[in-house]
Scaffold this motif. Structure first.
Motif, PDB file in Angstrom:
ATOM      1  N   ASP A   1      -8.354   0.414  -7.646  1.00  7.40           N
ATOM      2  CA  ASP A   1      -7.711   1.713  -7.807  1.00  7.40           C
ATOM      3  C   ASP A   1      -6.375   1.698  -7.049  1.00  7.40           C
ATOM      4  OD1 ASP A   1      -6.841   4.353  -7.715  1.00  7.40           O
ATOM      5  OD2 ASP A   1      -8.862   5.164  -7.469  1.00  7.40           O
TER       6      ASP A   1
ATOM      7  N   ASN B   1      -4.516   3.945  -6.159  1.00  8.31           N
ATOM      8  CA  ASN B   1      -4.374   5.066  -5.229  1.00  8.31           C
ATOM      9  C   ASN B   1      -5.042   4.786  -3.887  1.00  8.31           C
ATOM     10  OD1 ASN B   1      -2.961   6.750  -7.081  1.00  8.31           O
ATOM     11  ND2 ASN B   1      -4.894   7.110  -8.122  1.00  8.31           N
ATOM     12  N   ASN B   2      -5.855   3.727  -3.802  1.00  7.42           N
ATOM     13  CA  ASN B   2      -6.542   3.390  -2.561  1.00  7.42           C
ATOM     14  C   ASN B   2      -5.700   2.414  -1.745  1.00  7.42           C
ATOM     15  OD1 ASN B   2      -8.731   4.983  -3.198  1.00  7.42           O
ATOM     16  ND2 ASN B   2      -9.900   3.313  -4.087  1.00  7.42           N
ATOM     17  N   ASN B   3      -5.450   2.751  -0.498  1.00 10.20           N
ATOM     18  CA  ASN B   3      -4.713   1.881   0.418  1.00 10.20           C
ATOM     19  C   ASN B   3      -5.745   1.030   1.167  1.00 10.20           C
ATOM     20  OD1 ASN B   3      -3.151   0.619   2.328  1.00 10.20           O
ATOM     21  ND2 ASN B   3      -2.446   2.492   3.303  1.00 10.20           N
TER      22      ASN B   3
ATOM     23  N   GLU C   1      -9.912   5.388   3.493  1.00  6.30           N
ATOM     24  CA  GLU C   1     -10.092   5.676   2.062  1.00  6.30           C
ATOM     25  C   GLU C   1     -11.555   5.968   1.747  1.00  6.30           C
ATOM     26  OE1 GLU C   1      -7.970   6.236  -0.304  1.00  6.30           O
ATOM     27  OE2 GLU C   1      -6.140   5.536   0.671  1.00  6.30           O
TER      28      GLU C   1
END
Length: 179
Positions: A153, A155-157, A167
């Motif tokens: 994903d 959007n996940n750091n 996260e």
């Protein structure tokens, strides 16, 4: 005649769809609420030089066999902060040496093990004593196994281990520490 054929095909299709019902089967084992992945720490790891590949490597077993739908994240212990908390860097990770050369920690994995390698733009057999001790001796790695959909994903750091934990926590999950 065409109406009879259409009616016959429709009747067969309806009977076919209705006959697809059956017992639900036994319920699967209960899942663990809130657990999205697991982590395992490997300490005192020495990477050894392989004359055939020209790389330093260490082959390590995963805590359990993984699935096709799992992703492996590997972190290297870089240092500790002033409070003694570990600072983890995700692989691959580059180091720029004082002489201008570059090394990179990378990894690959199968369903049951993973290999950490040091790649370089020079023969790492030529490490200075300090570099040899700093990069190949008594290394600590942390492996995190998570679902691929989470790892991929954008959007996940997941850059550092702390980012990964943030996260996971923000999404209401946790990472299970393997014993």
């Amino acid at each position: 005649m065409k109406k009879i054929q259409i009616l016959a095909i429709t009747l067969i299709a309806v009977i076919g769809f209705l006959s697809c019902e059956g017992d639900r089967g036994p319920q699967g084992p209960p899942g663990v609420d809130g657990i999205i992945g697991t982590t395992e720490e490997y300490t005192n790891i020495n990477l050894n030089y392989d004359d055939q590949t020209g790389l330093y490597t260490a082959l390590l077993n995963l805590p359990y066999d993984i699935l096709d739908s799992d992703a492996i994240l590997v972190y290297r212990l870089e240092n500790t902060d002033n409070s003694g908390n570990p600072i983890w860097a995700q692989l691959p990770h580059n180091f720029f040496l004082s002489d201008g050369n570059i090394i990179q920690y990378v990894f690959n994995h199968t369903f049951y093990d993973f290999e950490v390698l040091i790649d370089a733009n020079f023969d790492p057999a030529l490490f200075t004593d300090q570099e040899y001790n700093q990069f190949t001796r008594n290394q600590t790695f942390r492996v995190v196994i998570v679902p691929s959909v989470f790892a991929n994903d954008p959007n996940n750091n997941l850059e550092t281990y702390q980012d990964l934990l943030n996260e996971v926590h923000n999404q209401g999950y946790e990472i299970e520490q393997m014993k």
